[in-house]
Design a protein around this motif. Structure first.
Motif, PDB file in Angstrom:
ATOM      1  N   UNK A  87      -4.862  -6.190  -1.628  1.00 19.32           N
ATOM      2  CA  UNK A  87      -6.354  -6.187  -2.862  1.00 19.32           C
ATOM      3  C   UNK A  87      -5.415  -5.933  -3.226  1.00 19.32           C
ATOM      4  N   UNK A  88      -4.828  -5.427  -4.538  1.00 14.97           N
ATOM      5  CA  UNK A  88      -3.969  -6.034  -5.848  1.00 14.97           C
ATOM      6  C   UNK A  88      -3.611  -7.613  -5.648  1.00 14.97           C
ATOM      7  N   UNK A  89      -3.304  -7.826  -4.682  1.00  8.11           N
ATOM      8  CA  UNK A  89      -2.906  -9.159  -5.002  1.00  8.11           C
ATOM      9  C   UNK A  89      -3.795 -10.350  -4.581  1.00  8.11           C
ATOM     10  N   UNK A  90      -5.112 -10.214  -4.417  1.00  3.43           N
ATOM     11  CA  UNK A  90      -5.880 -10.912  -3.983  1.00  3.43           C
ATOM     12  C   UNK A  90      -7.442 -10.800  -4.830  1.00  3.43           C
ATOM     13  N   UNK A  91      -7.312  -9.141  -5.302  1.00  3.93           N
ATOM     14  CA  UNK A  91      -8.600  -8.493  -6.559  1.00  3.93           C
ATOM     15  C   UNK A  91      -8.270  -8.653  -7.294  1.00  3.93           C
ATOM     16  N   UNK A 121      10.726 -12.783  -4.811  1.00  2.00           N
ATOM     17  CA  UNK A 121       8.895 -12.837  -4.699  1.00  2.00           C
ATOM     18  C   UNK A 121       9.773 -11.013  -4.088  1.00  2.00           C
ATOM     19  N   UNK A 122      10.127 -11.436  -3.183  1.00  2.00           N
ATOM     20  CA  UNK A 122      10.354  -9.367  -2.561  1.00  2.00           C
ATOM     21  C   UNK A 122      10.570  -8.209  -3.485  1.00  2.00           C
ATOM     22  N   UNK A 123      10.566  -8.760  -5.191  1.00  2.00           N
ATOM     23  CA  UNK A 123      10.622  -7.398  -5.864  1.00  2.00           C
ATOM     24  C   UNK A 123       9.410  -6.988  -6.162  1.00  2.00           C
ATOM     25  N   UNK A 124       8.579  -7.844  -6.293  1.00  2.00           N
ATOM     26  CA  UNK A 124       7.315  -7.393  -6.463  1.00  2.00           C
ATOM     27  C   UNK A 124       7.063  -6.394  -5.328  1.00  2.00           C
ATOM     28  N   UNK A 125       7.302  -6.689  -4.605  1.00  2.00           N
ATOM     29  CA  UNK A 125       6.570  -5.988  -2.878  1.00  2.00           C
ATOM     30  C   UNK A 125       7.559  -4.462  -3.280  1.00  2.00           C
ATOM     31  N   UNK A 126       8.768  -4.896  -3.886  1.00  2.00           N
ATOM     32  CA  UNK A 126       9.083  -3.429  -3.893  1.00  2.00           C
ATOM     33  C   UNK A 126       8.939  -2.351  -5.288  1.00  2.00           C
ATOM     34  N   UNK A 127       8.944  -3.373  -6.537  1.00  2.00           N
ATOM     35  CA  UNK A 127       8.775  -2.361  -7.159  1.00  2.00           C
ATOM     36  C   UNK A 127       6.967  -1.756  -7.168  1.00  2.00           C
ATOM     37  N   UNK A 128       5.885  -2.011  -5.644  1.00  2.00           N
ATOM     38  CA  UNK A 128       4.900  -1.421  -5.312  1.00  2.00           C
ATOM     39  C   UNK A 128       5.110  -0.354  -4.538  1.00  2.00           C
ATOM     40  N   UNK A 129       6.478  -1.206  -4.039  1.00  2.00           N
ATOM     41  CA  UNK A 129       6.129   0.708  -2.788  1.00  2.00           C
ATOM     42  C   UNK A 129       6.905   1.492  -3.396  1.00  2.00           C
ATOM     43  N   UNK A 130       8.261   1.135  -5.491  1.00  2.00           N
ATOM     44  CA  UNK A 130       8.450   2.053  -5.741  1.00  2.00           C
ATOM     45  C   UNK A 130       7.369   3.004  -6.473  1.00  2.00           C
ATOM     46  N   UNK A 131       6.259   1.797  -7.285  1.00  2.00           N
ATOM     47  CA  UNK A 131       5.313   2.630  -7.577  1.00  2.00           C
ATOM     48  C   UNK A 131       4.429   3.553  -6.422  1.00  2.00           C
ATOM     49  N   UNK A 132       4.186   2.673  -5.376  1.00  2.00           N
ATOM     50  CA  UNK A 132       3.279   3.757  -4.243  1.00  2.00           C
ATOM     51  C   UNK A 132       3.951   5.267  -3.934  1.00  2.00           C
ATOM     52  N   UNK A 133       5.612   4.923  -4.124  1.00  2.00           N
ATOM     53  CA  UNK A 133       6.168   6.024  -3.532  1.00  2.00           C
ATOM     54  C   UNK A 133       5.765   6.879  -5.232  1.00  2.00           C
ATOM     55  N   UNK A 134       5.787   6.734  -6.396  1.00  2.00           N
ATOM     56  CA  UNK A 134       5.606   7.640  -6.922  1.00  2.00           C
ATOM     57  C   UNK A 134       4.206   8.347  -7.269  1.00  2.00           C
ATOM     58  N   UNK A 135       3.612   7.601  -6.070  1.00  2.00           N
ATOM     59  CA  UNK A 135       1.715   8.257  -6.415  1.00  2.00           C
ATOM     60  C   UNK A 135       1.788   9.309  -5.371  1.00  2.00           C
ATOM     61  N   UNK A 154       0.433 -10.950 -14.607  1.00  2.00           N
ATOM     62  CA  UNK A 154      -0.600 -10.694 -13.960  1.00  2.00           C
ATOM     63  C   UNK A 154      -2.244 -10.222 -14.857  1.00  2.00           C
ATOM     64  N   UNK A 155      -1.383  -9.174 -15.396  1.00  2.00           N
ATOM     65  CA  UNK A 155      -2.548  -8.189 -16.649  1.00  2.00           C
ATOM     66  C   UNK A 155      -2.974  -8.791 -17.477  1.00  2.00           C
ATOM     67  N   UNK A 156      -2.069  -9.981 -18.062  1.00  2.00           N
ATOM     68  CA  UNK A 156      -2.494 -10.357 -19.608  1.00  2.00           C
ATOM     69  C   UNK A 156      -3.281 -11.429 -18.973  1.00  2.00           C
ATOM     70  N   UNK A 157      -3.673 -12.185 -17.573  1.00  2.00           N
ATOM     71  CA  UNK A 157      -4.201 -13.106 -17.969  1.00  2.00           C
ATOM     72  C   UNK A 157      -5.713 -12.844 -18.443  1.00  2.00           C
ATOM     73  N   UNK A 158      -6.440 -13.778 -18.619  1.00  2.00           N
ATOM     74  CA  UNK A 158      -8.149 -13.461 -19.500  1.00  2.00           C
ATOM     75  C   UNK A 158      -8.895 -13.595 -18.289  1.00  2.00           C
ATOM     76  N   UNK A 159      -8.500 -14.132 -17.393  1.00  2.00           N
ATOM     77  CA  UNK A 159      -9.421 -13.709 -15.604  1.00  2.00           C
ATOM     78  C   UNK A 159      -9.529 -12.815 -14.981  1.00  2.00           C
ATOM     79  N   UNK A 160      -8.370 -11.860 -15.737  1.00  2.00           N
ATOM     80  CA  UNK A 160      -8.197 -10.871 -14.386  1.00  2.00           C
ATOM     81  C   UNK A 160      -8.827  -9.272 -15.703  1.00  2.00           C
ATOM     82  N   UNK A 161      -9.900  -9.675 -16.178  1.00  2.00           N
ATOM     83  CA  UNK A 161     -10.713  -9.056 -17.450  1.00  2.00           C
ATOM     84  C   UNK A 161      -9.714  -8.333 -18.372  1.00  2.00           C
ATOM     85  N   UNK A 162     -10.521  -6.824 -18.569  1.00  2.00           N
ATOM     86  CA  UNK A 162     -10.026  -6.267 -19.991  1.00  2.00           C
ATOM     87  C   UNK A 162     -10.113  -4.699 -18.790  1.00  2.00           C
TER      88      UNK A 162
END
Ligand SMILES: Nc1nc2c(ncn2[C@@H]2O[C@H](COP(=O)(O)OP(=O)(O)O)[C@@H](O)[C@H]2O)c(=O)[nH]1
Ligand SMILES: [Mg+2]
Length: 415
Positions: A396-400, A242-256, A325-333
């Motif tokens: 926002x990423x998780x909920x929207x 579960x925490x892996x996603x948050x760690x990835x998010x932080x790595x991406x954020x760090x790069x950002x 989740x990016x491949x889920x239909x309902x998250x739009x193109x």
């Protein structure tokens, strides 16, 4: 709703008749707004529990039995609940011990919670109003409390008090959603896994305090030490996942963050933001005081940095952190998502623009710390990102932007 109560039995000949009688004679007559029946989940008990039930089936038309090979408590519940939903049309299924440790008279309280909109309702021994058997030795009580406390702490869901208990009311959609994810677990691990997955999928969990009574007849089957070890292993591994996603998010954020500082510094130092500030000063002619021009120049740098970081973050989150989740239909193109992403991230730009703008007005373009001069824009942007932007964006990423499928299903159902 169609409610099916499922007592699990393995050698409960001495207890099952009493339980069925209390349910049929005392409990069911009090439940007026729901249809009720019993399905005994028996694993071909060698003591003849099945025969006792079959005998009673002549007396009670809403009493049924589902028998199968013994593969453990979790497997028995999965088998019987599937039967209850597919063959008996159940909307809600109940787990309950057959040894009378769970007072069946509590069922109306569980149903009240279900009516209030809870998706899964658990009986809890460890919150106020609940209790363990008075005659349990201290060591057993401590063991039980500690096991639950450890699960609460490791999962990080401390508000749920009783993870290992087996007195639960579960809505059909919850069971159908979690069945495949939990069918490989046994004993306490099954109970914990089922609850954990339900929580992760956003189902609403209700609690009913219960008094757990010691069994008077028959023998306890659960509690070998390997169950406890498996349970610990399970919660630790799941939590890391579960925490892996948050760690990835932080790595991406760090790069950002690096990208952001680079873009900010380049745009300020090349004079590009000074140029922008001049243009906007001409447009809004009353703000042409020198100090305003300086802080505008810096603030534009922060905004340009933020937008560059947004683009880089979107790219990496979409292809890595939230790939599933990016491949889920309902998250739009991907383009619609990028626009949504930019739109929600716009708040980040505004927040950082004003933080730097105000900061520079108060502290000046540079701030001296221990006689070292640091650009104020950098001094302001760092704590703003850590304290406000990171938590806000993760939410926002998780909920929207990259919602879970389940939350979308719920919204579609409601609309
Ligand atoms: N069908 C089925 N029921 C089981 C199995 N193991 C335990 N049970 C039932 O699950 C309930 C709780 O088990 P119990 O041995 O009392 O566990 P304890 O209360 O934690 O000591 C009782 O009604 C048992 O008969 C199993 O392998 N299959
Ligand atoms: Mg028991």
């Amino acid at each position: 709703m169609n409610v099916v109560i499922i007592p699990a039995t393995y050698n409960e000949k001495g207890n099952i008749e009493r339980l069925i009688e209390i349910l049929e004679e005392e409990v069911f007559p009090k439940i007026k707004t729901h249809q009720t029946s019993i399905l005994v989940a028996d694993d071909n008990s060698p003591d003849g529990t099945g025969d006792v039930v079959k005998n009673l089936m002549k007396r009670y038309k809403n009493l049924h039995i589902n028998q199968g090979e013994k593969k453990g408590l979790g497997a028995a519940y999965i088998r019987a609940m599937t039967h209850a939903i597919e063959k008996m049309g159940a909307d809600v299924v109940f787990e309950i011990d057959a040894d009378l440790s769970h007072d069946p008279r509590e069922i109306p309280h569980f149903l009240k919670k279900i009516d209030e909109g809870y998706d899964i309702v658990i009986g809890t021994r460890y919150s106020s109003g609940g209790s363990m058997p008075k005659n349990w030795p201290m060591i057993r009580k401590m063991f039980s409390v500690t096991a639950n406390l450890i699960v609460r702490l490791i999962t990080g869901r401390v508000h749920i008090h009783d993870w290992t208990g087996g007195y639960r009311g579960i809505k059909k959609q919850v069971f159908l959603k979690e069945r495949e994810k939990t069918k490989m677990y046994q004993g306490y691990t099954f109970q914990v896994a089922f609850l954990y997955k339900s929580v992760m999928d956003g189902y609403k969990v209700g609690e009913v305090p219960i008094h757990f009574a010691d069994r008077e007849l028959g023998r306890s089957k659960i509690a070998p030490i390997e169950y406890i070890i498996n349970l610990l292993k399970y919660v630790i591994i799941e939590r890391i996942k579960e925490l892996k996603r948050f760690v990835k998010f932080l790595v991406v954020g760090g790069t950002g963050f690096i990208v952001q500082i680079l873009a900010q510094e380049i745009s300020v130092r090349t004079g590009f933001t000074f140029f922008l500030a001049q243009i906007s000063s001409i447009i809004i002619s009353k703000y042409t005081m020198h100090s305003d021009l300086a802080s505008l120049t810096q603030a534009y740098g922060a905004a340009i940095g933020a937008e560059t970081a947004i683009l880089s973050n979107f790219f990496f989150n979409n292809t890595w952190t939230f790939k599933d989740r990016a491949s889920q239909k309902n998250n739009g193109n991907v383009f619609i998502r990028l626009i949504k992403f930019n739109f929600t991230s716009f708040a980040s730009i505004i927040i950082q623009f004003f933080a730097v703008w105000i900061g520079v007005k108060i502290l000046g373009v540079d701030t001296a710390i221990w006689s070292v001069s640091i650009p104020t824009r950098i001094l302001i942007v760092i704590p703003t990102i850590v304290l406000i932007i990171i938590p806000l964006n993760y939410l926002i990423y998780n909920k929207i932007i990259w919602k879970r499928q389940h939350e979308q299903d719920e919204k579609t159902l409601k609309s």
